[in-house]
Motif scaffolding. Structure first.
Motif, PDB file in Angstrom:
ATOM      1  N   MET A  53       2.865 -20.888 -23.591  1.00 12.67           N
ATOM      2  CA  MET A  53       2.632 -19.749 -24.391  1.00 12.67           C
ATOM      3  C   MET A  53       1.877 -18.706 -23.466  1.00 12.67           C
ATOM      4  O   MET A  53       2.324 -17.734 -23.194  1.00 12.67           O
ATOM      5  N   ASN A  54       1.165 -19.945 -22.512  1.00 16.36           N
ATOM      6  CA  ASN A  54       0.949 -18.675 -21.519  1.00 16.36           C
ATOM      7  C   ASN A  54       1.887 -18.372 -20.291  1.00 16.36           C
ATOM      8  O   ASN A  54       1.949 -17.477 -19.215  1.00 16.36           O
ATOM      9  N   ARG A  55       2.556 -19.308 -20.126  1.00 19.02           N
ATOM     10  CA  ARG A  55       3.429 -18.559 -18.862  1.00 19.02           C
ATOM     11  C   ARG A  55       4.674 -17.369 -19.462  1.00 19.02           C
ATOM     12  O   ARG A  55       4.368 -16.679 -18.346  1.00 19.02           O
ATOM     13  N   ILE A  56       4.716 -17.356 -20.876  1.00 17.88           N
ATOM     14  CA  ILE A  56       4.838 -16.324 -21.178  1.00 17.88           C
ATOM     15  C   ILE A  56       4.022 -15.023 -21.107  1.00 17.88           C
ATOM     16  O   ILE A  56       4.456 -14.323 -20.838  1.00 17.88           O
ATOM     17  N   ASN A  57       3.413 -15.012 -21.614  1.00 18.62           N
ATOM     18  CA  ASN A  57       1.932 -14.547 -21.594  1.00 18.62           C
ATOM     19  C   ASN A  57       2.299 -14.065 -19.473  1.00 18.62           C
ATOM     20  O   ASN A  57       2.707 -12.122 -19.596  1.00 18.62           O
ATOM     21  N   ARG A  58       2.154 -15.068 -19.051  1.00 17.12           N
ATOM     22  CA  ARG A  58       1.964 -13.757 -17.714  1.00 17.12           C
ATOM     23  C   ARG A  58       3.276 -13.158 -16.691  1.00 17.12           C
ATOM     24  O   ARG A  58       3.198 -12.307 -16.647  1.00 17.12           O
ATOM     25  N   GLN A  59       4.460 -13.864 -17.470  1.00 21.49           N
ATOM     26  CA  GLN A  59       5.937 -12.845 -17.216  1.00 21.49           C
ATOM     27  C   GLN A  59       5.885 -11.678 -17.891  1.00 21.49           C
ATOM     28  O   GLN A  59       6.507 -10.303 -17.508  1.00 21.49           O
ATOM     29  N   SER A  60       5.462 -11.719 -19.195  1.00 24.13           N
ATOM     30  CA  SER A  60       4.990 -10.559 -20.198  1.00 24.13           C
ATOM     31  C   SER A  60       4.092  -9.236 -19.119  1.00 24.13           C
ATOM     32  O   SER A  60       4.026  -8.442 -19.334  1.00 24.13           O
ATOM     33  N   GLU A  61       2.836  -9.809 -18.531  1.00 24.65           N
ATOM     34  CA  GLU A  61       1.999  -9.042 -17.975  1.00 24.65           C
ATOM     35  C   GLU A  61       2.583  -8.381 -16.536  1.00 24.65           C
ATOM     36  O   GLU A  61       2.518  -7.628 -16.366  1.00 24.65           O
ATOM     37  N   ARG A  62       3.548  -9.716 -16.379  1.00 22.71           N
ATOM     38  CA  ARG A  62       4.175  -8.641 -14.446  1.00 22.71           C
ATOM     39  C   ARG A  62       4.754  -8.078 -15.012  1.00 22.71           C
ATOM     40  O   ARG A  62       5.490  -6.902 -14.398  1.00 22.71           O
ATOM     41  N   SER A  63       5.878  -7.958 -16.100  1.00 20.36           N
ATOM     42  CA  SER A  63       6.660  -7.373 -16.706  1.00 20.36           C
ATOM     43  C   SER A  63       6.590  -5.090 -17.520  1.00 20.36           C
ATOM     44  O   SER A  63       7.015  -4.543 -17.209  1.00 20.36           O
TER      45      SER A  63
END
Length: 316
Positions: A306-316
């Motif tokens: 979930m932390n990785r998904i959160n970082r990817q969503s912040e970058r996008s």
């Protein structure tokens, strides 16, 4: 400079201590290092958390009934082998996955809609906020008997169905494999939607009103504004709620145990209830410890994902 100003400056200089000024080379600081301040918390964390995790891992390699004076037999990885071959264990994981998907989706949709409604012009909004949030602060132990009575074969829910002409739908809701899980999910949604609502409401409060006004000027309707502007700005809150939802689903114990006793026939069995049954009722401490270690690994893995998904969503 006035007399009053000179007195204040003189008093300030007289109160300065030598230790407050810049240190010279080789001069020791009068204050202790940072390690002294964190030692109590460090000892508590290491002693009560990491030691417990390590001891649980050690117990998972034993065949032990949990009594101190009882002998324990080292079995190596036999408990883990039995766990991977246990259909109830995999069934509990499947229940956890379904439980998370349904409850998180329902709580997110309902909480987001309620937050959007409360941000519009509505009368008695503070009263509605309290009503929505109250279930979150209620202890499941106090509400479980109520839900057992509601969904009992002779409960009020079946009574309402019969009263409105839907008597053919009445059934013992807590005795069916599918309906029992539905009841557990409904109780969880009812309990935690208030928290989702509060977090979404706070996230919407951070949106600049000028952005919404610009959307309305461009002809965007309410639904389009919520979908194209408000929801993307609340995506971080949704990811945080997903992390909490995964961890909460893995730790689920109180509602299925108090409402359905993890039954019928393990229909509402979760990892938490299975650990309790194996450890407390069956006295297989080694096997229960192995399931606990698996639960810890799943929680860490889900948190990292979930932390990785959160970082990817912040970058996008």
């Amino acid at each position: 400079m006035s007399t009053l100003t000179e007195a204040v400056v003189t008093a300030g200089r007289s109160r300065r201590t030598p230790g407050r000024g810049p240190r010279r080379a080789g001069q020791r600081s009068p204050y202790p290092g940072g390690l002294a301040w964190i030692l109590p918390a460090l000892a508590l964390v290491v002693g009560m958390i990491y030691f417990s995790i390590g001891y649980t891992g050690y117990v998972s390699t034993l065949d032990w009934n949990g009594f101190i004076l009882s002998p324990s037999e080292p079995v190596g990885g036999d408990n883990y082998a039995a766990m991977f071959a246990d259909p109830i264990f995999w069934r509990a994981i499947g229940h956890t996955a379904i439980f998370f998907v349904v409850t998180f989706t329902a709580q997110t949709v309902i909480g987001f809609v309620f937050a959007a409604i409360m941000h519009s012009r509505i009368h008695l909004a503070p009263v509605y906020k309290v009503i929505i949030f109250v279930p979150t602060v209620l202890a499941p132990a106090t509400m479980a008997p109520v839900f057992r009575l509601i969904f009992d074969a002779n409960g009020s829910f079946n009574g309402i169905l019969s009263a409105i002409g839907l008597g053919s739908l009445t059934q013992p809701w807590l005795a069916g494999n599918v309906t029992a899980m539905v009841v557990v999910m409904l109780v969880t949604i009812w309990q935690w939607t208030g928290l989702t609502f509060i977090l979404f409401y706070a996230a919407m409060s951070q949106i600049e009103p000028e952005i919404l006004e610009a959307a309305r000027v461009d002809g965007s309707g309410n639904i389009r504004t919520l979908w194209s502007i408000v929801w993307p700005m609340c995506r971080g809150t949704a990811v945080a709620l997903a992390v909490l939802g995964v961890i909460g689903a893995l730790k689920t114990f109180d509602v299925p145990y108090l409402v359905t006793r993890a039954g019928p026939n393990h229909a509402t069995e979760f990892l938490g209830t299975y650990i309790f049954q194996t450890m407390v009722q069956e006295k297989h401490f080694g096997y229960a410890a192995a399931i606990s270690v698996a639960l810890l690994v799943l929680a860490i893995g889900a948190g990292l994902l979930m932390n990785r998904i959160n970082r990817q969503s912040e970058r996008s």
